[in-house]
Design a protein around this motif. Structure first.
Motif, PDB file in Angstrom:
ATOM      1  N   LEU A  82     -11.920   9.084   4.969  1.00 12.86           N
ATOM      2  CA  LEU A  82     -11.335  10.162   5.774  1.00 12.86           C
ATOM      3  C   LEU A  82     -11.330  11.461   4.970  1.00 12.86           C
ATOM      4  O   LEU A  82     -11.001  11.472   3.787  1.00 12.86           O
ATOM      5  CB  LEU A  82      -9.902   9.809   6.193  1.00 12.86           C
ATOM      6  CG  LEU A  82      -9.742   8.642   7.174  1.00 12.86           C
ATOM      7  CD1 LEU A  82      -8.256   8.345   7.409  1.00 12.86           C
ATOM      8  CD2 LEU A  82     -10.420   8.964   8.493  1.00 12.86           C
ATOM      9  N   SER A  83     -11.705  12.563   5.619  1.00 10.58           N
ATOM     10  CA  SER A  83     -11.764  13.849   4.906  1.00 10.58           C
ATOM     11  C   SER A  83     -10.380  14.280   4.447  1.00 10.58           C
ATOM     12  O   SER A  83      -9.405  14.140   5.176  1.00 10.58           O
ATOM     13  CB  SER A  83     -12.351  14.926   5.829  1.00 10.58           C
ATOM     14  OG  SER A  83     -11.520  15.121   6.955  1.00 10.58           O
ATOM     15  N   GLY A  84     -10.316  14.741   3.212  1.00 19.15           N
ATOM     16  CA  GLY A  84      -9.065  15.268   2.673  1.00 19.15           C
ATOM     17  C   GLY A  84      -8.096  14.213   2.212  1.00 19.15           C
ATOM     18  O   GLY A  84      -6.947  14.542   1.897  1.00 19.15           O
ATOM     19  N   THR A  85      -8.500  12.931   2.140  1.00 16.33           N
ATOM     20  CA  THR A  85      -7.577  11.878   1.715  1.00 16.33           C
ATOM     21  C   THR A  85      -7.267  12.048   0.223  1.00 16.33           C
ATOM     22  O   THR A  85      -8.170  12.111  -0.610  1.00 16.33           O
ATOM     23  CB  THR A  85      -8.162  10.489   1.968  1.00 16.33           C
ATOM     24  OG1 THR A  85      -8.390  10.356   3.377  1.00 16.33           O
ATOM     25  CG2 THR A  85      -7.215   9.415   1.495  1.00 16.33           C
ATOM     26  N   ALA A  86      -5.977  12.112  -0.090  1.00  9.63           N
ATOM     27  CA  ALA A  86      -5.552  12.299  -1.475  1.00  9.63           C
ATOM     28  C   ALA A  86      -4.974  11.008  -2.069  1.00  9.63           C
ATOM     29  O   ALA A  86      -5.119  10.744  -3.260  1.00  9.63           O
ATOM     30  CB  ALA A  86      -4.517  13.419  -1.567  1.00  9.63           C
ATOM     31  N   ARG A  87      -4.294  10.205  -1.273  1.00 16.91           N
ATOM     32  CA  ARG A  87      -3.715   8.961  -1.764  1.00 16.91           C
ATOM     33  C   ARG A  87      -3.427   8.058  -0.586  1.00 16.91           C
ATOM     34  O   ARG A  87      -3.051   8.505   0.500  1.00 16.91           O
ATOM     35  CB  ARG A  87      -2.411   9.224  -2.532  1.00 16.91           C
ATOM     36  CG  ARG A  87      -1.751   7.975  -3.110  1.00 16.91           C
ATOM     37  CD  ARG A  87      -2.582   7.336  -4.236  1.00 16.91           C
ATOM     38  NE  ARG A  87      -2.625   8.181  -5.401  1.00 16.91           N
ATOM     39  CZ  ARG A  87      -3.743   8.626  -5.945  1.00 16.91           C
ATOM     40  NH1 ARG A  87      -4.919   8.346  -5.388  1.00 16.91           N
ATOM     41  NH2 ARG A  87      -3.730   9.367  -7.028  1.00 16.91           N
ATOM     42  N   ILE A  88      -3.625   6.705  -0.809  1.00 10.97           N
ATOM     43  CA  ILE A  88      -3.317   5.687   0.192  1.00 10.97           C
ATOM     44  C   ILE A  88      -2.430   4.648  -0.484  1.00 10.97           C
ATOM     45  O   ILE A  88      -2.734   4.179  -1.588  1.00 10.97           O
ATOM     46  CB  ILE A  88      -4.582   5.007   0.735  1.00 10.97           C
ATOM     47  CG1 ILE A  88      -5.551   6.050   1.306  1.00 10.97           C
ATOM     48  CG2 ILE A  88      -4.233   3.985   1.816  1.00 10.97           C
ATOM     49  CD1 ILE A  88      -6.898   5.480   1.698  1.00 10.97           C
ATOM     50  N   LYS A  89      -1.342   4.255   0.180  1.00  8.16           N
ATOM     51  CA  LYS A  89      -0.447   3.220  -0.321  1.00  8.16           C
ATOM     52  C   LYS A  89      -0.103   2.289   0.828  1.00  8.16           C
ATOM     53  O   LYS A  89       0.147   2.740   1.955  1.00  8.16           O
ATOM     54  CB  LYS A  89       0.843   3.816  -0.880  1.00  8.16           C
ATOM     55  CG  LYS A  89       0.675   4.816  -2.025  1.00  8.16           C
ATOM     56  CD  LYS A  89       2.025   5.403  -2.409  1.00  8.16           C
ATOM     57  CE  LYS A  89       1.886   6.509  -3.445  1.00  8.16           C
ATOM     58  NZ  LYS A  89       3.185   7.136  -3.755  1.00  8.16           N
TER      59      LYS A  89
END
Length: 464
Positions: free
Chosen positions: A86-93
């Motif tokens: 996904l565009s602009g994804t900085a962090r996933i938790k």
């Protein structure tokens, strides 16, 4: 020359400032609402995508509990690795029900409980979809080595499982997604530009319409004022002409009044010159000359009395007592066959008037009424009355004479006009001048049963 402070220009400046303030204010107010609506919509899309991926990979609650097992770890990677694209994804938790991070795009976070928004995590565990824009720098990892990013879009979406016997869904975990808001800001910026353009265009159209209307009304007002000013000047000129005409007419009347006795004086002196040898005849002619001179003097004195009317001394006056004093004076100065009848209300009637002038005006009316019918009684009535909607009092004087003709009605108040051979023609004009000076009016009419009625109306509040 068009002045800076002219009303149309001031209207244009104020209107344009108001339109600019409206456009800017609308953008500033609407921007947060647009942003929140967009991120909430994207959060719902993320929820649907996460649950679709989890369902496709067969992710179960046991995988979130045993996230360290190889199979569970593989399914977690298969389910959520796609979110990295996904565009602009900085962090996933991904959090388990107890708040432990069981999967992340940063492996160092797995197994920790690092979040500052436990309330949001709890609400997401309850099935809510939460979206929040953080405009300030945020450390999304809550680790000492983590570096804050300027601004983030933070989404918390629940992960559902349908493994219950009833087939109902239950929350088995929560995924938090942090994204860079640059794309969102660009979308909002374009939206604001469009909004400002629409509002600005509508405001400009409204401004042009109002400006045209204002200019039209203003120009018509200026034209009306200009025409009114011209009419005022023209009216003043006409009034001045009428004054000069009235003055000329008055001078002509005075000259006519003085000319008759003066012609007699000249003729008598010429006769006296021819009769100089007859002293008795000369004495008779000189007596006639003195009589004519006395008549000239009386005319001049009457004119001077008109001028004295212009000076007044108003004071609170009992009108009933004033009428009684005037009637008493008439009894003493005029030979009456019948007493003057007087009718008045019981209450006291007080007006702020000049008693000498009002007494003179009333005396003139009573005197004329007596001369109109010497053998008949004259009636005087005091009453409260309105004239043209203004409260006041009326002094009515009624005689039993023959009244006046329609030709005489137009000349009643003209100086020196009289229907009696020995009249001066100044009684009614003087009375009218006095009454008008007090803000009142004098009315005349013939009575159906015969005779005439002259009424003095005075306002309750008089101004001199």
């Amino acid at each position: 020359m068009f002045k800076l402070t002219s009303p149309p220009r001031m209207f244009a400046i104020i209107s344009l400032l108001m339109i600019v303030a409206m456009v800017v204010g609308t953008g500033l107010i609407q921007a947060p609402f647009f942003r929140q609506a967009i991120i909430e919509r994207e959060a719902v899309i993320v929820r649907d995508m996460v649950n679709a991926l989890a369902s496709e990979r067969g992710l179960a609650a046991s995988d979130l509990q045993n996230y360290t097992h190889a199979n569970a770890s593989r399914r977690l990677n298969q389910s959520f690795n796609a979110l990295k694209m996904l565009s602009g994804t900085a962090r996933i938790k991904v959090f388990s029900p107890d708040g432990t991070i069981i999967w992340s795009d940063d492996p160092d976070l797995v197994g920790t409980k690092t979040t500052t928004h436990l309330d949001r995590l709890t609400r997401a565990m309850g099935g809510e979809v939460l979206a929040k824009f953080n405009p300030v720098a945020t450390n999304i990892d809550m680790l000492e080595q983590g570096s804050p990013i300027p601004a983030t879009i933070e989404c918390y979406v629940p992960i559902f499982s349908r493994e219950t016997d009833e087939g109902a869904s239950s929350v088995i975990g929560v995924l938090s997604l942090y994204r860079d808001p640059q794309d969102l800001n660009r979308t909002i910026e374009h939206g604001l530009y469009l909004l400002w353009g629409v509002i600005g265009g509508a405001g400009l159209v409204l401004f042009l319409a109002l400006y045209q209307l204002f200019s039209l009304v203003y120009n018509r007002q200026r034209n009306a004022e200009s025409k009114f000013s011209k009419l005022t000047v023209e009216h003043e000129r006409i009034v001045q002409i009428e004054k000069m005409s009235a003055m000329g007419e008055l001078v002509g009347e005075i000259a006519h009044q003085l000319n008759n006795p003066l012609v007699g004086v000249i003729n008598l002196t010429q006769l006296a010159e021819r009769q100089v040898q007859n002293p008795q005849r000369v004495a008779e002619l000189l007596a006639e000359v003195r009589k004519a001179g006395t008549e000239c003097r009386d005319i001049v004195q009457r004119i001077l009395r008109i001028n004295q009317i212009s000076r007044s001394a108003p004071q609170p006056t009992d009108i009933k007592e004033l009428v009684r004093d005037t009637i008493t004076f008439c009894h003493q100065s005029i030979a009456l066959h019948h007493a003057v009848d007087f009718v008045a209300p019981d209450e006291k009637v007080m007006l702020n008037v000049d008693p000498v002038l009002i007494r003179q005006a009333l005396f003139n009316l009573i005197h004329n009424a007596i001369l109109a019918a010497p053998d008949k009684q004259v009636h005087v009535k005091l009453a409260f009355a309105e004239h043209e909607g203004v409260p006041g009092i009326v002094l009515g004087v009624t005689d039993a004479g023959s009244g006046f003709t329609s030709e005489a009605a137009a000349l009643l108040f003209k100086p020196f006009f009289t229907t009696r051979s020995n009249g001066t023609g100044l009684g009614l004009p003087v009375a009218q001048h006095i009454v008008m000076k007090h803000g009142g009016a004098i009315l005349a009419k013939n009575l159906p049963v015969g005779g005439a009625s002259f009424s003095i109306w005075l306002p309750s509040i008089t101004t001199l």
